[in-house]
Design a protein around this motif. Structure first.
Motif, mmCIF file in Angstrom:
data_model
loop_
_atom_site.group_PDB
_atom_site.id
_atom_site.type_symbol
_atom_site.label_atom_id
_atom_site.label_comp_id
_atom_site.label_asym_id
_atom_site.label_seq_id
_atom_site.Cartn_x
_atom_site.Cartn_y
_atom_site.Cartn_z
ATOM 1 N N TYR A 1 0.823 -1.209 0.000
ATOM 2 C CA TYR A 1 0.000 0.000 0.000
ATOM 3 C C TYR A 1 0.858 1.261 0.000
ATOM 4 O O TYR A 1 0.535 2.254 -0.652
ATOM 5 C CB TYR A 1 -0.916 -0.012 1.223
ATOM 6 C CG TYR A 1 -1.821 1.193 1.323
ATOM 7 C CD1 TYR A 1 -2.960 1.300 0.534
ATOM 8 C CD2 TYR A 1 -1.536 2.221 2.215
ATOM 9 C CE1 TYR A 1 -3.797 2.409 0.620
ATOM 10 C CE2 TYR A 1 -2.367 3.336 2.310
ATOM 11 C CZ TYR A 1 -3.490 3.405 1.512
ATOM 12 O OH TYR A 1 -4.311 4.513 1.587
ATOM 13 N N LEU A 2 1.973 1.222 0.728
ATOM 14 C CA LEU A 2 2.842 2.397 0.845
ATOM 15 C C LEU A 2 3.906 2.467 -0.254
ATOM 16 O O LEU A 2 4.728 3.378 -0.251
ATOM 17 C CB LEU A 2 3.533 2.391 2.205
ATOM 18 C CG LEU A 2 2.616 2.479 3.430
ATOM 19 C CD1 LEU A 2 3.430 2.350 4.705
ATOM 20 C CD2 LEU A 2 1.815 3.774 3.440
ATOM 21 N N SER A 3 3.854 1.532 -1.205
ATOM 22 C CA SER A 3 4.935 1.440 -2.189
ATOM 23 C C SER A 3 4.785 2.397 -3.362
ATOM 24 O O SER A 3 5.715 2.526 -4.160
ATOM 25 C CB SER A 3 5.023 0.009 -2.729
ATOM 26 O OG SER A 3 3.876 -0.311 -3.513
ATOM 27 N N ARG A 4 3.633 3.042 -3.503
ATOM 28 C CA ARG A 4 3.443 3.950 -4.640
ATOM 29 C C ARG A 4 4.155 5.272 -4.366
ATOM 30 O O ARG A 4 3.739 6.043 -3.498
ATOM 31 C CB ARG A 4 1.966 4.207 -4.899
ATOM 32 C CG ARG A 4 1.723 5.068 -6.139
ATOM 33 C CD ARG A 4 0.267 5.455 -6.266
ATOM 34 N NE ARG A 4 -0.579 4.291 -6.478
ATOM 35 C CZ ARG A 4 -1.904 4.360 -6.558
ATOM 36 N NH1 ARG A 4 -2.516 5.527 -6.424
ATOM 37 N NH2 ARG A 4 -2.616 3.264 -6.761
ATOM 38 N N PRO A 5 5.213 5.560 -5.096
ATOM 39 C CA PRO A 5 5.981 6.780 -4.812
ATOM 40 C C PRO A 5 5.217 8.036 -5.191
ATOM 41 O O PRO A 5 4.494 8.074 -6.186
ATOM 42 C CB PRO A 5 7.229 6.614 -5.697
ATOM 43 C CG PRO A 5 6.800 5.713 -6.806
ATOM 44 C CD PRO A 5 5.797 4.774 -6.197
ATOM 45 N N GLY A 6 5.360 9.066 -4.352
ATOM 46 C CA GLY A 6 4.767 10.365 -4.675
ATOM 47 C C GLY A 6 3.287 10.488 -4.391
ATOM 48 O O GLY A 6 2.686 11.510 -4.711
ATOM 49 N N ASP A 7 2.654 9.463 -3.798
ATOM 50 C CA ASP A 7 1.225 9.533 -3.499
ATOM 51 C C ASP A 7 1.051 9.976 -2.051
ATOM 52 O O ASP A 7 1.147 9.175 -1.127
ATOM 53 C CB ASP A 7 0.567 8.172 -3.738
ATOM 54 C CG ASP A 7 -0.956 8.239 -3.699
ATOM 55 O OD1 ASP A 7 -1.497 9.240 -3.168
ATOM 56 O OD2 ASP A 7 -1.608 7.312 -4.201
ATOM 57 N N SER A 8 0.785 11.263 -1.855
ATOM 58 C CA SER A 8 0.686 11.823 -0.503
ATOM 59 C C SER A 8 -0.554 11.344 0.234
ATOM 60 O O SER A 8 -0.669 11.500 1.453
ATOM 61 C CB SER A 8 0.683 13.356 -0.578
ATOM 62 O OG SER A 8 -0.410 13.821 -1.362
#
Length: 253
Positions: free
Chosen positions: A147-154
């Protein structure tokens, strides 16, 4: 909504009661059959808004995940098999998803990904009525690392992840047979290619990206490594690509 849903079921009047069982046909074939039968559900508007059901990151028991999975597949790779616990079905806390008939799409610029064609989508708001919807979308949170692996998704944070996994209200085993049915329809090799192998190849290509590597190198090999099948984990760990992504490994040798 609950009262309306129960009323439809009790009176044998809910459209979902007419749906074929998993494996009997595909969604596209079913829709085609309904269009030919002149079903108004598929002809009113080119965009049908579907409600979502949020599946949480509570793991299913390993023996249940592996049950009836064809040989050669890794059950843990499939969210539909791995995660079966879900939140409330009839609370429209999140906007739905659009199913669009491309014949009716007018090449407009899309501003709302949840209601792509706005006035040409069913429903007055982006929150479709679960109680009388023919189809629903299963929405999977996945593991925290994924879930936290998408870079740049605040929008994604540990707090948001925990919120998505609160209020577990049910367990849905209805998709347990889908993979076996899919293999029977298209063959094992093709099924492997369009599921596990394509995903793994895409993950390796992602790992080659400098921007993604730079944003995640402190967490390496997670979350990327976690998402590979066991064979690819072994292959990747012994490859030059791993050293390319993490130069410190060369220093340790």
């Amino acid at each position: 909504l609950t009262e309306k849903f129960n009323h439809l079921i009790e009176n044998n009047d809910h459209p979902r009661l007419q749906l074929p069982h998993i494996g009997q046909t595909t969604i596209s074939q079913y829709i085609e059959t309904q269009v030919k039968a002149n079903s108004s559900h598929w002809k009113e508007l080119p965009c049908i808004l579907l409600p979502r059901v949020q599946f949480v990151a509570m793991e299913t028991k390993p023996d249940e995940i592996a049950a009836n999975v064809p040989d050669g597949f890794h059950p843990i790779s499939f969210h539909t098999l791995r995660y079966r616990f879900h939140g409330p079905k009839q609370q429209n806390a999140k906007p739905g998803k659009s199913l669009v008939n491309l014949i009716g799409f007018d090449n407009r610029k899309i501003f709302n990904p949840h209601k792509i064609m706005v006035k040409k989508c069913t429903g007055e708001t982006p929150y479709p009525d679960y109680s009388d919807s023919l189809l629903r979308v299963h929405h999977y949170t996945g593991s925290q690392q994924l879930y936290l692996s998408r870079p740049g998704d605040s929008r994604r944070s540990v707090q948001e992840f925990l919120l998505r996994n609160e209020n577990v209200t049910g367990y849905d085993n209805s998709l347990q047979s889908w993979l076996g049915a899919f293999v029977s329809r298209v063959g094992k090799e093709k099924a492997l290619v369009v599921t596990e192998r394509l995903r793994d190849w895409a993950l390796i290509e992602d790992a080659r990206s400098t921007s993604i590597w730079n944003s995640q190198k402190n967490n390496f090999p997670y979350p990327f490594f976690e998402r590979l099948t066991p064979e690819l984990q072994a292959e990747f760990a012994s490859s030059s690509l791993l050293k390319e992504l993490d130069p410190t490994l060369a220093e340790k040798e």
